[in-house]
Write an enzyme that holds these catalytic residues in place. Structure first.
Site, short mmCIF file in Angstrom:
data_model
loop_
_atom_site.label_atom_id
_atom_site.label_comp_id
_atom_site.label_asym_id
_atom_site.label_seq_id
_atom_site.Cartn_x
_atom_site.Cartn_y
_atom_site.Cartn_z
N CYS A 80 -74.43 44.14 50.05
CA CYS A 80 -74.59 45.23 51.40
C CYS A 80 -74.92 44.52 52.47
O CYS A 80 -75.24 43.37 52.76
CB CYS A 80 -75.95 46.11 51.04
N CYS A 368 -80.98 32.36 51.80
CA CYS A 368 -79.65 32.06 50.90
C CYS A 368 -78.70 30.97 51.42
O CYS A 368 -77.91 31.52 52.29
CB CYS A 368 -79.07 33.61 50.55
N ASP A 477 -61.68 24.48 48.12
CA ASP A 477 -62.17 25.72 47.90
C ASP A 477 -63.45 25.96 48.24
O ASP A 477 -64.19 24.93 48.39
CB ASP A 477 -62.03 26.22 46.65
S1 SF4 Z 1 -78.84 30.58 47.13
FE1 SF4 Z 1 -80.51 31.81 46.18
S2 SF4 Z 1 -80.26 33.92 46.79
FE2 SF4 Z 1 -78.38 32.64 47.45
S3 SF4 Z 1 -76.93 33.29 45.79
FE3 SF4 Z 1 -77.81 31.35 45.13
S4 SF4 Z 1 -79.83 32.09 43.92
FE4 SF4 Z 1 -79.07 33.97 45.03
#
Ligand code: SF4
Length: 586
Positions: A80, A368, A477
């Site tokens: 989202c 993230c 990639d």
């Molecule tokens: S870095 Fe953390 S929040 Fe981002 S996709 Fe990986 S596990 Fe999920």
């Protein structure tokens, strides 16, 4: 303590029963709102008192059917994009149409969610209803002129989403609204509450029905109640939101609209992004006009600001509650990360006038890291640096860590292109395109027959055979998830005449599920868990295959970070190393 990996099959699934971070007081307080029947395209919540509505549940477990066996389906799915927009009191009537601003923002955030979208606007505190339009599909297809014209008001929220979490049930489309005794309340969020299962159970144990399996409804219901310390004559939305944050420490960015305010919130770990922008006058060189914003906006990514004629002010800080009103922007509060003993902070005033002591306490943030690698648009800015630059540094670092003797460097278009260019710059090997992406393949469907499945990659990519004939190709990639695409691409390149094909991946091997709102396949489906690293090249048919190291990725990300006031930084790498930012108990 149950294993992290045994029960979780779908984000926010009712079967999950995380017990951490539940505050029963959150659930016990009176005043939970009732869900607005947002199955209609327009909603009027006039005159509805707080009740505990019960509506038919939909399955959040339901996997969307798209791409179940189509190897070209996006293998990591963001969850989202959110927008909030508030006009300044001084902005003349008719100068800025909020619905159209939100529409432009959602188009810019389309990469974060392409299954459905919604916009809700408010005509101010005197109005007893919100105006609401939503639909399935791309933003440009949903919002016709006629629909946008119905969205009157000087403030509003927008949302675009993928449907893999919560299924494709239209009741899960955001923004979500409830009636409260203080008027309508709307929320839209990006992410996933790690303890949603327990919070849902606790709310339902109190006899409150939830009409969807969306975390947004849960958030909206939780905000409908007074905080434990109570309220005087009026609701204290800052305190309500703080109470919500304390009950669920990650992973979300959230916009909330009520009366004449919009609140923007990031969880204390800052796992999901959210930025603040200033809507500026266009087409005037007048200095005074240029100093006077027409309004303010929140967006998941700053790439939306340019489309809206806004400029980036800054990101919302981890744990921060920022308020937009017709009079400006205020930082209301910063909620510390758990384990911190920081006292309640209440930093009112200028948005840059924040409580640094609070923000510095506790464990590090956990933004993230895959926003940099894959999810975000390349022109977005996080932590003071453009995503494109980080991707290019990842490519450079990869060339340092895993050099290869080759004739050309190329990319799997398009998100890997900055990394491929970085690899080329570092190695001195020329960058030449070898794949041509068909942008019009549309949605992925279940492929009913073997031949269709075999042709799925060829449908998406054409080969520029004259660029690679007889050459040793390094194909960069950005990530490999299941590995179902890379094998067929290598085959296409070899059939077109490539002498050698070396795969270089500009991120580390994905090995663990994400519990923070990103739809990552199960451990067994992840390519990196299927074979030892040294066997992966022959497994996918490459001459060699190498990933960027975790330390290399961190270095590429940290190198360009520019944060004011010594704001601490930190990144979630849980899907790479299994170190989750919070201690999950199941
Ligand atoms: S870095 Fe953390 S929040 Fe981002 S996709 Fe990986 S596990 Fe999920």
């Amino acid at each position: 303590m149950r294993s992290l990996f045994t029960t979780r099959t779908c984000r926010g699934s009712p079967s999950t029963s995380c017990t951490a971070f539940v505050l029963p007081s959150m659930i016990n307080a009176p005043g939970l709102g009732s869900a607005v029947g947002n199955t209609s395209v327009e909603s009027d919540v006039a005159g509805v008192e707080e009740t505990q509505g019960v509506m038919a549940a939909s399955s959040k477990d339901a996997e969307g059917e798209a791409g179940v066996n189509d190897p070209t389906t996006a293998e990591l799915r963001e969850a989202c994009g959110v927008i909030g927009c508030m006009l300044a009191r001084s902005t003349p009537d008719g100068m800025v149409n909020v619905a159209r601003m939100i529409y432009l923002g959602l188009v810019a955030l389309q990469h974060r969610g392409q299954e459905s979208a919604g916009i809700v606007t408010s005509e101010g505190p005197a109005s007893t209803h919100f105006n609401y339009q939503k639909g399935d599909g791309l933003v440009a297809a949903i919002f016709t002129d006629e629909k946008l014209n119905k969205l009157k008001g000087d403030m509003g929220l927008g949302h675009s989403r993928y449907s893999t979490a919560g299924g494709r049930d239209p009741t899960n489309t955001q923004p979500f609204m409830v009636h409260t005794r203080h008027g309508p309340l709307a929320t839209a969020h990006n992410g996933e509450l790690i303890n949603a299962g327990a919070l849902r159970k606790a709310i339902m144990d109190r006899g409150v029905g939830l009409s969807t399996l969306s975390d947004s409804e849960l958030i909206t219901q939780m905000l409908s109640q007074a905080p434990p310390r109570g309220e005087k004559a009026k609701p204290d939305w800052g305190a309500r939101i703080r109470h919500l944050i304390e009950a669920t420490p990650t992973a979300y960015s959230l916009v909330v609209m009520q009366e004449d305010k919009i609140y923007g919130v990031r969880d204390p770990f800052g796992n999901r992004p959210l930025s603040i922008g200033r809507l500026m006058p266009l087409g005037t060189a007048n200095e005074e006009d240029q100093r006077k914003p027409l309004g303010w906006v929140f967006s998941s990514e700053s790439c939306a600001f340019q489309s809206m004629g806004a400029t980036l002010m800054r990101e919302v800080y981890p744990g921060e509650i920022v308020e937009l009103s017709p009079d400006g922007v205020r930082s209301l509060d910063i909620v510390p990360r758990p384990k911190s003993t920081a006292p309640h902070s209440n930093a009112h005033g200028d948005p840059d006038d924040i409580d640094h002591e609070t923000i510095l306490l506790g464990p590090p943030p956990a933004f993230c890291i895959f926003e940099y690698v894959y999810f975000a648009r390349a022109d977005s800015v996080f932590e003071g640096q453009q995503v494109y630059s980080v991707r290019q540094r990842c490519g450079r670092q990869l060339a340092i860590e895993s050099p290869v003797d080759a004739d050309i460097i190329s990319t799997v278009p398009e998100s890997a292109t900055p990394a491929a260019l970085g690899f080329s710059l570092e190695s001195g090997i020329p960058y030449i395109e070898v794949l041509c992406k068909n942008r019009y393949v549309g949605r992925s469907f279940i492929q009913p027959d073997t031949r269709s499945r075999q042709l799925a990659v060829a449908k998406k990519f054409g080969v520029l055979s004259e660029n690679l004939m007889g050459r040793r190709v390094v194909l960069v990639d950005d990530s490999i998830v299941r590995g179902t695409t890379v094998g067929p691409i290598i085959q296409l390149l070899r059939q077109a005449g490539a002498k050698e094909v070396h795969i270089r991946v500009a991120s580390p091997p994905l090995k663990h599920p994400c519990y923070m709102g990103i739809n990552i396949p199960t451990r067994g489906e992840l390519l990196a868990n299927q074979k030892p690293l040294e066997e992966l090249a022959s497994y996918v048919g490459a001459d060699s295959l190498a990933y960027l190291s975790i330390e290399g990725l961190r270095k590429a990300v940290r190198q360009g970070i520019v944060l004011k006031n010594n704001i601490p930084t930190g990144h979630c790498t849980a899907c790479l190393d299994g170190n989750y930012p919070v201690n999950l108990e199941w």
